[in-house]
Design a protein around this motif. Structure first.
Motif, PDB file in Angstrom:
ATOM      1  N   ALA A  18       0.813  -1.217   0.000  1.00 25.72           N
ATOM      2  CA  ALA A  18       0.000   0.000   0.000  1.00 25.72           C
ATOM      3  C   ALA A  18       0.847   1.269   0.000  1.00 25.72           C
ATOM      4  O   ALA A  18       0.308   2.370  -0.062  1.00 25.72           O
ATOM      5  CB  ALA A  18      -0.927   0.006   1.211  1.00 25.72           C
ATOM      6  N   GLY A  19       2.167   1.112   0.092  1.00 25.01           N
ATOM      7  CA  GLY A  19       3.046   2.272   0.107  1.00 25.01           C
ATOM      8  C   GLY A  19       3.211   2.907   1.471  1.00 25.01           C
ATOM      9  O   GLY A  19       3.816   3.977   1.589  1.00 25.01           O
ATOM     10  N   ARG A  20       2.699   2.263   2.509  1.00 28.57           N
ATOM     11  CA  ARG A  20       2.853   2.807   3.862  1.00 28.57           C
ATOM     12  C   ARG A  20       4.207   2.457   4.463  1.00 28.57           C
ATOM     13  O   ARG A  20       4.639   3.079   5.433  1.00 28.57           O
ATOM     14  CB  ARG A  20       1.723   2.301   4.766  1.00 28.57           C
ATOM     15  CG  ARG A  20       0.357   2.859   4.376  1.00 28.57           C
ATOM     16  CD  ARG A  20      -0.716   2.524   5.398  1.00 28.57           C
ATOM     17  NE  ARG A  20      -1.027   1.104   5.419  1.00 28.57           N
ATOM     18  CZ  ARG A  20      -0.905   0.316   6.481  1.00 28.57           C
ATOM     19  NH1 ARG A  20      -0.457   0.809   7.618  1.00 28.57           N
ATOM     20  NH2 ARG A  20      -1.225  -0.964   6.415  1.00 28.57           N
ATOM     21  N   LEU A  21       4.869   1.462   3.888  1.00 28.10           N
ATOM     22  CA  LEU A  21       6.236   1.112   4.272  1.00 28.10           C
ATOM     23  C   LEU A  21       7.102   1.109   3.021  1.00 28.10           C
ATOM     24  O   LEU A  21       6.778   0.426   2.042  1.00 28.10           O
ATOM     25  CB  LEU A  21       6.294  -0.273   4.921  1.00 28.10           C
ATOM     26  CG  LEU A  21       5.883  -0.419   6.378  1.00 28.10           C
ATOM     27  CD1 LEU A  21       6.011  -1.871   6.819  1.00 28.10           C
ATOM     28  CD2 LEU A  21       6.707   0.477   7.278  1.00 28.10           C
ATOM     29  N   ALA A  22       8.193   1.839   3.069  1.00 25.15           N
ATOM     30  CA  ALA A  22       9.128   1.869   1.941  1.00 25.15           C
ATOM     31  C   ALA A  22      10.108   0.714   2.102  1.00 25.15           C
ATOM     32  O   ALA A  22      11.298   0.890   2.365  1.00 25.15           O
ATOM     33  CB  ALA A  22       9.860   3.199   1.897  1.00 25.15           C
ATOM     34  N   ALA A  23       9.569  -0.494   1.974  1.00 27.10           N
ATOM     35  CA  ALA A  23      10.370  -1.697   2.198  1.00 27.10           C
ATOM     36  C   ALA A  23       9.921  -2.787   1.235  1.00 27.10           C
ATOM     37  O   ALA A  23       8.828  -2.725   0.662  1.00 27.10           O
ATOM     38  CB  ALA A  23      10.214  -2.174   3.643  1.00 27.10           C
ATOM     39  N   ASN A  24      10.777  -3.797   1.106  1.00 24.00           N
ATOM     40  CA  ASN A  24      10.495  -4.910   0.207  1.00 24.00           C
ATOM     41  C   ASN A  24      10.719  -6.221   0.953  1.00 24.00           C
ATOM     42  O   ASN A  24      11.865  -6.576   1.240  1.00 24.00           O
ATOM     43  CB  ASN A  24      11.411  -4.840  -1.019  1.00 24.00           C
ATOM     44  CG  ASN A  24      11.179  -6.002  -1.967  1.00 24.00           C
ATOM     45  OD1 ASN A  24      10.059  -6.476  -2.112  1.00 24.00           O
ATOM     46  ND2 ASN A  24      12.245  -6.470  -2.602  1.00 24.00           N
ATOM     47  N   PRO A  25       9.654  -6.942   1.306  1.00 23.24           N
ATOM     48  CA  PRO A  25       9.841  -8.243   1.960  1.00 23.24           C
ATOM     49  C   PRO A  25      10.545  -9.207   0.997  1.00 23.24           C
ATOM     50  O   PRO A  25      10.061  -9.442  -0.109  1.00 23.24           O
ATOM     51  CB  PRO A  25       8.408  -8.703   2.246  1.00 23.24           C
ATOM     52  CG  PRO A  25       7.572  -7.460   2.183  1.00 23.24           C
ATOM     53  CD  PRO A  25       8.228  -6.600   1.150  1.00 23.24           C
ATOM     54  N   VAL A  26      11.683  -9.750   1.418  1.00 23.83           N
ATOM     55  CA  VAL A  26      12.498 -10.524   0.481  1.00 23.83           C
ATOM     56  C   VAL A  26      12.442 -12.029   0.711  1.00 23.83           C
ATOM     57  O   VAL A  26      12.724 -12.807  -0.208  1.00 23.83           O
ATOM     58  CB  VAL A  26      13.971 -10.056   0.512  1.00 23.83           C
ATOM     59  CG1 VAL A  26      14.086  -8.639  -0.034  1.00 23.83           C
ATOM     60  CG2 VAL A  26      14.560 -10.146   1.915  1.00 23.83           C
ATOM     61  N   VAL A  27      12.085 -12.468   1.916  1.00 30.64           N
ATOM     62  CA  VAL A  27      12.074 -13.909   2.181  1.00 30.64           C
ATOM     63  C   VAL A  27      11.264 -14.182   3.446  1.00 30.64           C
ATOM     64  O   VAL A  27      11.210 -13.342   4.349  1.00 30.64           O
ATOM     65  CB  VAL A  27      13.518 -14.457   2.338  1.00 30.64           C
ATOM     66  CG1 VAL A  27      14.218 -13.858   3.551  1.00 30.64           C
ATOM     67  CG2 VAL A  27      13.538 -15.978   2.403  1.00 30.64           C
ATOM     68  N   VAL A  28      10.624 -15.352   3.479  1.00 29.23           N
ATOM     69  CA  VAL A  28       9.910 -15.820   4.672  1.00 29.23           C
ATOM     70  C   VAL A  28      10.478 -17.180   5.047  1.00 29.23           C
ATOM     71  O   VAL A  28      10.609 -18.062   4.195  1.00 29.23           O
ATOM     72  CB  VAL A  28       8.394 -15.925   4.427  1.00 29.23           C
ATOM     73  CG1 VAL A  28       7.697 -16.581   5.618  1.00 29.23           C
ATOM     74  CG2 VAL A  28       7.798 -14.545   4.163  1.00 29.23           C
ATOM     75  N   ILE A  29      10.814 -17.335   6.319  1.00 30.54           N
ATOM     76  CA  ILE A  29      11.344 -18.596   6.832  1.00 30.54           C
ATOM     77  C   ILE A  29      10.437 -19.079   7.948  1.00 30.54           C
ATOM     78  O   ILE A  29      10.033 -18.300   8.816  1.00 30.54           O
ATOM     79  CB  ILE A  29      12.783 -18.423   7.361  1.00 30.54           C
ATOM     80  CG1 ILE A  29      13.728 -18.043   6.218  1.00 30.54           C
ATOM     81  CG2 ILE A  29      13.268 -19.697   8.051  1.00 30.54           C
ATOM     82  CD1 ILE A  29      15.132 -17.687   6.680  1.00 30.54           C
ATOM     83  N   SER A  30      10.118 -20.376   7.931  1.00 34.80           N
ATOM     84  CA  SER A  30       9.317 -20.961   9.001  1.00 34.80           C
ATOM     85  C   SER A  30       9.939 -22.274   9.445  1.00 34.80           C
ATOM     86  O   SER A  30      10.504 -23.016   8.630  1.00 34.80           O
ATOM     87  CB  SER A  30       7.877 -21.207   8.539  1.00 34.80           C
ATOM     88  OG  SER A  30       7.115 -21.777   9.601  1.00 34.80           O
ATOM     89  N   ASN A  31       9.821 -22.564  10.727  1.00 32.60           N
ATOM     90  CA  ASN A  31      10.244 -23.859  11.252  1.00 32.60           C
ATOM     91  C   ASN A  31       9.156 -24.914  11.081  1.00 32.60           C
ATOM     92  O   ASN A  31       9.370 -26.087  11.372  1.00 32.60           O
ATOM     93  CB  ASN A  31      10.586 -23.737  12.739  1.00 32.60           C
ATOM     94  CG  ASN A  31       9.389 -23.314  13.566  1.00 32.60           C
ATOM     95  OD1 ASN A  31       8.818 -22.249  13.344  1.00 32.60           O
ATOM     96  ND2 ASN A  31       8.982 -24.147  14.513  1.00 32.60           N
ATOM     97  N   ASN A  32       7.992 -24.490  10.590  1.00 33.96           N
ATOM     98  CA  ASN A  32       6.818 -25.352  10.477  1.00 33.96           C
ATOM     99  C   ASN A  32       6.393 -25.448   9.013  1.00 33.96           C
ATOM    100  O   ASN A  32       5.948 -24.463   8.423  1.00 33.96           O
ATOM    101  CB  ASN A  32       5.687 -24.772  11.340  1.00 33.96           C
ATOM    102  CG  ASN A  32       4.375 -25.512  11.189  1.00 33.96           C
ATOM    103  OD1 ASN A  32       4.322 -26.622  10.647  1.00 33.96           O
ATOM    104  ND2 ASN A  32       3.305 -24.898  11.658  1.00 33.96           N
ATOM    105  N   GLY A  33       6.519 -26.630   8.448  1.00 35.72           N
ATOM    106  CA  GLY A  33       6.186 -26.809   7.041  1.00 35.72           C
ATOM    107  C   GLY A  33       4.721 -26.600   6.720  1.00 35.72           C
ATOM    108  O   GLY A  33       4.363 -26.371   5.562  1.00 35.72           O
ATOM    109  N   GLU A  34       3.851 -26.671   7.744  1.00 26.51           N
ATOM    110  CA  GLU A  34       2.416 -26.483   7.539  1.00 26.51           C
ATOM    111  C   GLU A  34       1.966 -25.061   7.868  1.00 26.51           C
ATOM    112  O   GLU A  34       0.763 -24.781   7.893  1.00 26.51           O
ATOM    113  CB  GLU A  34       1.638 -27.475   8.419  1.00 26.51           C
ATOM    114  CG  GLU A  34       1.983 -28.936   8.171  1.00 26.51           C
ATOM    115  CD  GLU A  34       1.677 -29.362   6.746  1.00 26.51           C
ATOM    116  OE1 GLU A  34       0.609 -28.963   6.239  1.00 26.51           O
ATOM    117  OE2 GLU A  34       2.500 -30.073   6.153  1.00 26.51           O
ATOM    118  N   ALA A  35       2.900 -24.178   8.111  1.00 28.43           N
ATOM    119  CA  ALA A  35       2.555 -22.818   8.535  1.00 28.43           C
ATOM    120  C   ALA A  35       1.774 -22.076   7.457  1.00 28.43           C
ATOM    121  O   ALA A  35       2.139 -22.095   6.277  1.00 28.43           O
ATOM    122  CB  ALA A  35       3.817 -22.038   8.882  1.00 28.43           C
TER     123      ALA A  35
END
Length: 201
Positions: A18-35
């Motif tokens: 939405a442009g409210r954060l001047a950021a770019n999420p680059v990766v998501v890591i989870s310890n839970n494969g069903e997350a």
């Protein structure tokens, strides 16, 4: 990094879109494969990885793999969004002062090992607290003891159950996390002004 639903993660991603954060999420890591968080990442076109102790039982190997994955994707901030595992020493050292966590109480009250989710809200109600809320803090070696960056309060109602309190605090977490990240990006909140070494002692 998230272990379950990833609603805080989604709030941050939505704020970026939405442009409210001047950021770019680059990766998501989870310890839970069903997350659910990994499903959300896929839906948003963000690389997602299941990196957990079942496949990598050696803690040092797991720690380095998580850290190297973040580095490969050029992550600048590490955002814990309901990540239920303790952060390893290599990741702590590599991203010292750049790992954020959200906690569903007004730390230092109702924090520490075993204090997460419903357990926190049960403890708040059992203690007869008049206020609760959310805290954003830097992550150090011990649970919930890092420097506090931001807090937001709400009133505990007489009729609150743990579920009701959790439901009211969750959107507070979302708003506070987005606002705190925005302040970091803008320079209004300078992470290097917080002493990690002092918080360890």
């Amino acid at each position: 990094m998230a272990s379950f639903r990833g609603t805080n993660m989604q709030a941050i991603v939505d704020a970026c879109k939405a442009g409210r954060l001047a950021a770019n999420p680059v990766v998501v890591i989870s310890n839970n494969g069903e997350a659910k968080a990994l499903e959300r990442a896929m839906a948003e076109g963000i690389p997602g990885y299941h990196i957990g102790s079942a496949a990598f039982p050696d803690p040092d190997e797991l720690d380095r793999l998580i850290t190297n994955t973040l580095l490969e994707h050029e992550a600048e901030l590490v955002i814990l969004a309901g990540y239920m595992k303790k952060i390893g020493p290599y990741l702590l050292e590599t991203y010292q002062g750049r790992i954020l966590n959200v906690h569903p109480s007004l730390l230092p009250r109702f924090g520490g090992r075993g204090m997460y989710g419903r357990h926190v809200h049960e403890a708040v109600i059992a203690a007869g607290e008049k206020e609760s809320g959310a805290t954003i803090h830097l992550v150090v070696g011990e649970y919930d003891t890092g420097p506090i960056l931001a807090q937001r309060k709400l009133t505990v109602q007489e009729q609150d159950t743990p579920e009701m309190l959790a439901e009211r605090i969750l959107p507070v977490e979302h708003e506070l996390y987005v606002d705190t990240i925005r302040r970091i990006i803008s320079g209004d909140l300078k992470l290097d002004s917080y002493s990690i070494e002092q918080s360890r002692g």
